[in-house]
Design an enzyme around this catalytic site. Sequence first.
Site, PDB file in Angstrom:
ATOM      1  N   ARG A 272      -1.918   0.112   4.842  1.00 61.26           N
ATOM      2  CA  ARG A 272      -2.040   1.571   5.015  1.00 61.26           C
ATOM      3  C   ARG A 272      -0.770   2.192   5.565  1.00 61.26           C
ATOM      4  NH1 ARG A 272      -3.226   4.855   9.248  1.00 61.26           N
ATOM      5  NH2 ARG A 272      -4.045   3.224  10.621  1.00 61.26           N
TER       6      ARG A 272
ATOM      7  N   ARG B 238       4.158  -1.308   8.655  1.00 58.68           N
ATOM      8  CA  ARG B 238       3.491  -1.938   9.797  1.00 58.68           C
ATOM      9  C   ARG B 238       3.351  -3.440   9.674  1.00 58.68           C
ATOM     10  NH1 ARG B 238      -1.444   2.290  11.247  1.00 58.68           N
ATOM     11  NH2 ARG B 238      -0.152   3.747  12.425  1.00 58.68           N
TER      12      ARG B 238
END
Length: 504
Positions: free
Chosen positions: A360, A268
């Site tokens: 994450r 991400r």
Amino acid sequence: MRKQKVIIIGSGLAAHVVASKLIASSHVVMITKRNYEDNNSIKAQGGIAAALAPDDSWYEHYQDTLAAGVHYNEKKAVKYLTREGIRQMNLLIKQLPVDKDFQGNIDLGKEGAHKHRRIIHLGGDQTGKHVMAYYQNLVQGKIDIIENQTAVECIIEDGRCSGMLTIDQEDHFHFHFADHVVLATGGCGAIYEATSNDPSITGDGIAIAYRAGAVITDMEFIQFHPTMIKGGNGLISEAVRGEGALLVDQQLRPIMAEYHPDKDLAPRDIVARAIFTEEQKGNSIFLQINQIRNFRERFPQITSLCEKSHIDLKLGLIPVTPCAHFLMGGVKVNVSGETAVPGLYAVGEVARTGVHGANRLASNSLLEAIVFGDMLAYKISTSKNLSSLSSNSNKQAADTYPFELPAIKELRRKMTKYAGIERCEDQLQDMKRWLESYINGLAELRNMTRKQIETSHMLRTAYLITTSAILRKSSVGAHYRIDSSSNTPAEPIELQKNMTEGVL
């Protein structure tokens, strides 16, 4: 003998997992800042990651989590998450209407940085809604729920957290006493301009824990989700790219090939920075969804968000931009959710277990809430600590704080500009000085109104993010310093109240 009393601050998935496991042994009180439904968990689109496929394993999930986190993760925590996650999800799928294929097998999705299809989803892109409904049903009528009270500060007696001071919408303070206090307040996305978070997620739990003496770790690691609807309201799940959508510019040029070998399924932070870079060049970025069959059926929630934003899905292009999404740092806890302050615990996004490292992995957040929420509940349920509880009380708020605090809109603008996707020393130092001009003169919270207290929490959390970003000189994961060529992981950045030279 009375049941132990447990106060849980927050109403998201982590809060509900803990509450559901404690209702048999404890008197549980859930206190939420706004309405019961105002949380991030209920909005979660993507799903829950777990290695359930025959060709998958906990170890491969473990390796993917470490890779996404730039191997900055606490390996013990990641091992527990990925191994226990399989057991927890095998139990849950017997209770939940998970999406299945025509053969009756679980329809596992794929998202960025996962090497296997391992994302369990419900209702297409409505996983959070369905999972929350399940846990809400478990606790309904079995716990006390207090709405519209903002947590102010921990009540500390003899070095132990023995309760929580809150303030209601009429600026009345309330003293809630308990044997155990659990922070499940979520992260801090709403201190930025563009965010996927509920507006109530302003870092309250972090500021409260810090002032109580807990250790706050790695606040510089703010994950920016690559694909928020630009000019609209809502997130476009990574699952859309997992099903084949491409990021393109206004000329329909796929952009990700030049940024990462995994292209649109890169981690991400890389995708978010790629879009940010293209926007700095003057390009507009879109998700091209033409190649996804039955898009409306597969992603009903996203379809609804696009329609509300007046996007014509027949054109096959959804305008997107990055937004503040998830905090990897937070209140330092062990795997049982214990903080450095006896009697005070943290779980979910507000907690820093180390499981996410510097970035994450997609769909590990709901899994974290389930796995570590279960562990924390076990820790509390086996505790023998019973305090001599004081009675709850309330009083009128003091006079309005006489000094002017900044507008929340201004704070969000500055955090986005100076402590956002890309950072540098000069801008971070400017941000720190601006924050200190307010923080150094803050009065006691018990002399403030509810709105002023929320602003105070936001200022303190912003200060912790900014300070940590200054101390982290190298670029690591979601923390990107444009004035540093180093990307070598270093030791955790830890801040505690007695370390800040009088600030905060």
